[in-house]
Structures are given as structure tokens and as C-alpha cells.
Design an enzyme around this catalytic site. Structure first.
Site, PDB file in Angstrom:
ATOM      1  N   ALA A 265       4.114  41.948   7.832  1.00  0.00           N
ATOM      2  CA  ALA A 265       3.347  40.721   8.115  1.00  0.00           C
ATOM      3  C   ALA A 265       2.372  40.328   7.006  1.00  0.00           C
ATOM      4  O   ALA A 265       1.604  39.380   7.173  1.00  0.00           O
ATOM      5  CB  ALA A 265       2.604  40.810   9.450  1.00  0.00           C
ATOM      6  N   ALA A 266       2.429  41.002   5.854  1.00  0.00           N
ATOM      7  CA  ALA A 266       1.534  40.613   4.752  1.00  0.00           C
ATOM      8  C   ALA A 266       1.868  39.191   4.286  1.00  0.00           C
ATOM      9  O   ALA A 266       0.975  38.351   4.110  1.00  0.00           O
ATOM     10  CB  ALA A 266       1.671  41.593   3.599  1.00  0.00           C
ATOM     11  N   GLY A 267       3.164  38.924   4.110  1.00  0.00           N
ATOM     12  CA  GLY A 267       3.586  37.582   3.692  1.00  0.00           C
ATOM     13  C   GLY A 267       3.275  36.545   4.770  1.00  0.00           C
ATOM     14  O   GLY A 267       2.861  35.422   4.460  1.00  0.00           O
ATOM     15  N   ASP A 268       3.469  36.927   6.016  1.00  0.00           N
ATOM     16  CA  ASP A 268       3.182  35.990   7.121  1.00  0.00           C
ATOM     17  C   ASP A 268       1.694  35.656   7.164  1.00  0.00           C
ATOM     18  O   ASP A 268       1.310  34.506   7.410  1.00  0.00           O
ATOM     19  CB  ASP A 268       3.611  36.599   8.464  1.00  0.00           C
ATOM     20  CG  ASP A 268       5.098  36.905   8.496  1.00  0.00           C
ATOM     21  OD1 ASP A 268       5.853  36.217   7.792  1.00  0.00           O
ATOM     22  OD2 ASP A 268       5.484  37.839   9.218  1.00  0.00           O
TER      23      ASP A 268
HETATM   24  O1  RIB Z   1       7.501  39.476   8.464  1.00  0.00           O
HETATM   25  C1  RIB Z   1       7.351  40.532   9.366  1.00  0.00           C
HETATM   26  C2  RIB Z   1       8.153  40.252  10.595  1.00  0.00           C
HETATM   27  O2  RIB Z   1       9.515  40.221  10.262  1.00  0.00           O
HETATM   28  C3  RIB Z   1       8.034  41.313  11.665  1.00  0.00           C
HETATM   29  O3  RIB Z   1       6.958  41.101  12.545  1.00  0.00           O
HETATM   30  C4  RIB Z   1       9.399  41.292  12.325  1.00  0.00           C
HETATM   31  O4  RIB Z   1       9.381  40.784  13.611  1.00  0.00           O
HETATM   32  C5  RIB Z   1      10.280  40.458  11.401  1.00  0.00           C
HETATM   33  O5  RIB Z   1      10.561  39.255  11.936  1.00  0.00           O
END
Ligand code: RIB
Length: 325
Positions: A265-268
């Protein structure tokens, strides 16, 4: 738009109440911690197991909400407990969830994440209900998209749904942000509807056919995006930082130096925090990148996806962070 001073010591300003509509996936992440990733045919024991809320779309929405954006979500879950859990998790963040539909044909999306002791991960995603998001589902959530400052989408939901969302956005002066993750072939129609593209190195390479090896290859990659009509691009480079192109200017910014425990989730976090803090005029493009880099530097220091995404006060308080190459 309200600008707010967050502490007396820290004179940086944060943007409050950007409206961000995220079109994307919701997953339950099951993380298995291992010493080393298994080779094909090998069985290894996990040291630990945890299940948390994830999904690229949901993570980006949570990151935006925790960075002061008024956030709405358009997506799909299954008619199961996990789906209820995901919707509740989003509502706890203050995210508007009337655009989340329940699919009868498939269960809530799932991700199996392997995490090694250097904080690196390998992810397998089962789309489930996410793969059933349609253009009609998006149309039903048109008010959330047309009222937004930014519409954000990824590749864990069908591109036909994203095209519908971005069409609505563009017709209403909403800036569109595409995170082409996980890497996939891009439907050409989406190019003309994208204002800002944010891939990582491998996603950029998959789209442009340009291997990223040095600054010259980064320059060529953003030039290729520009030749497709996407003038603003940010290529995220993990611990090497980011490379951006904005208004004809390109530059590389080093990452903040931290010890990564889990990069999930760093990119998110980067994308959600960026959308929350970017002014609709885009005039603070580089400041918003700096803020988003700080946000993801905090995320990688904790285990899990949504549980590790920082709030605006944590990000603004992270004055100890230093960049390093
Ligand atoms: O970018 C991380 C995410 O990628 C995770 O939370 C997982 O669900 C995948 O979709």
C-alpha cells in the site's frame, strides 16, 4: 478550497476538503510473513499470518480521506461477511459508500500477500466481485464523480468501468488520475481520458516498452506518455524516489530514507495522499508530490495495507524525515 495551518512550528499548509472520487477495488488481504519467498515446488513455513482491509482502490480512498479529502468510493463487493466488513471499514473513515454495489455472482476480492523479512512483498489478487464492476454501476454513481475535483482509478476493476467514470469526469471538468496497477494492457480510449498517470517502474515499462535503467530512460518514458496526450506523469521508483513531468519540466525527487517493514500500500498511499493535497488548479503539483512521498514513507514502516496509512497530522508531523539517494 480552504488552506489550513496545521501546527505553529510547521508552517507548511495542507489542502482541506478536496473532493476525491475513487473508482476501484476492495480486497481482504491475507498476509503471510516468511523468511524468504518459496521457489517453485518448495514449501516454506510462515512466521505470522494476518488479515486486513486492502485493495488498491480502497487503500487509495483511505489515504485520501486520512489526508483531509471528502472521499467517495465506487466499487463492488460480494454478498458476504467480507463485503460487509469492507464497507464498514470505509464508512469508519468517513468515506461515502453509496457507490459500492453488492454482486451476487462472486465473492469479495481477495489478495494473498507474501512478505519477507526485508519488507518486500509478492501479491496474488483474486478479483472476485471487483471484476464485475460495470459501466452501468459507474453511471449509477455519476453524482459522486461529477461533483469531485479528482477521479482516481486503477487496474483492479474493469477498464470499461474506468472509461465510463473518466468520461463523466472529463465532461464535468474533473481531473482524472490513472494508476495503471497491476500492470496490464491499456485500452487506448483510456489514454485520451487521463490527465495524470502514476505508474511504478514495471507498470511504466509494460505500457511504454521502455526499460527504466537511468534518467535518460525516465525522460523517454514520460515523453512517450506526453506523446499520447498525458502531459502530467509521475513514475514511482520505490526507495529510489519518484520522477515527474509537469508543464514541460521533469525532475527526480529522492525518497525519504526510512527502514521498510512492509511496502504493501505504499504506492496507494502516495496516490490517495497526492489526490487529497493537489489543488484542482494543479499549481502545487510538486508540493503535493513531496507530501505524498512523506505519507508513503510512513506507510512502509508498518505492517498491513489500510492499517498502516498515516493521517494528515502524522504526515505533517514527520519533520524528522530526510531524503537520501
Ligand atoms: O497495493 C496493495 C494492494 O494490492 C493490497 O492491499 C492488495 O489488496 C492488492 O490489491
Amino acid at each position: 478550497m480552504i488552506w489550513k495551518q496545521i501546527t505553529e512550528k510547521n508552517l507548511e499548509m495542507v489542502v482541506e476538503m478536496n473532493k476525491v472520487a475513487v473508482i476501484g477495488s476492495l480486497n481482504i488481504d491475507t498476509t503471510l510473513e516468511v523468511v524468504n519467498f518459496p521457489h517453485p515446488g518448495q514449501t516454506v513455513k510462515a512466521i505470522n499470518k494476518s488479515s486486513t482491509a486492502g485493495g488498491k482502490g480502497a487503500n487509495q480512498a483511505v489515504a485520501a480521506a486520512r489526508s483531509q479529502a471528502q472521499t467517495s468510493f465506487i466499487g463492488k463487493v460480494g454478498a458476504d461477511q467480507q463485503g460487509k466488513f469492507m464497507i464498514a471499514a470505509m464508512q469508519e473513515e468517513g468515506i461515502e459508500t453509496s457507490g459500492i454495489k453488492v454482486e451476487q455472482e462472486a465473492g469479495t476480492g481477495t489478495a494473498a500477500i507474501m512478505l519477507d523479512q526485508r519488507g518486500q512483498n509478492s501479491i496474488i489478487v483474486y478479483g472476485g466481485a471487483n471484476s464485475y464492476l460495470t459501466a452501468a454501476d459507474v453511471q449509477a454513481a455519476a453524482p459522486q464523480i461529477t461533483a469531485a475535483d479528482f477521479a482516481v482509478a486503477q487496474f483492479e476493476t474493469p477498464q470499461a468501468a474506468t472509461i465510463e467514470a473518466f468520461k463523466l469526469a472529463k465532461q464535468n471538468g474533473v481531473t482524472t488520475i490513472l494508476n495503471p496497477a497491476p500492470a496490464a494492457k491499456l485500452v487506448p480510449e483510456l489514454l485520451g481520458l487521463t490527465d495524470i498517470i502514476i505508474p511504478n517502474e514495471s507498470e511504466s515499462q509494460q505500457l511504454t516498452d521502455i526499460a527504466i535503467t537511468d534518467l535518460a530512460s525516465l525522460e523517454r518514458s514520460v515523453a512517450k506518455f506526453a506523446s499520447w496526450g498525458i502531459a502530467c506523469s509521475i513514475i514511482t521508483l520505490g526507495e529510489k524516489g519518484v520522477f515527474y513531468s509537469f508543464k514541460g519540466k521533469t525532475a527526480k525527487l529522492d525518497a525519504f530514507k526510512v527502514k521498510a517493514v512492509d511496502t504493501t500500500a505504499a504506492g496507494d498511499t502516495f496516490i490517495g495522499a497526492f489526490a487529497a493535497q493537489l489543488l484542482p488548479s494543479l499549481e502545487n503539483f510538486v508540493t503535493a508530490i513531496d507530501y505524498a512521498q512523506k505519507a508513503s514513507a510512513l506507510t512502509v514502516q508498518h505492517l498491513g495495507a489500510q492499517v498502516s496509512i498515516p493521517t494528515v497530522s502524522e504526515i505533517m508531523g514527520s519533520i524528522q524525515l530526510r531524503r537520501g539517494s
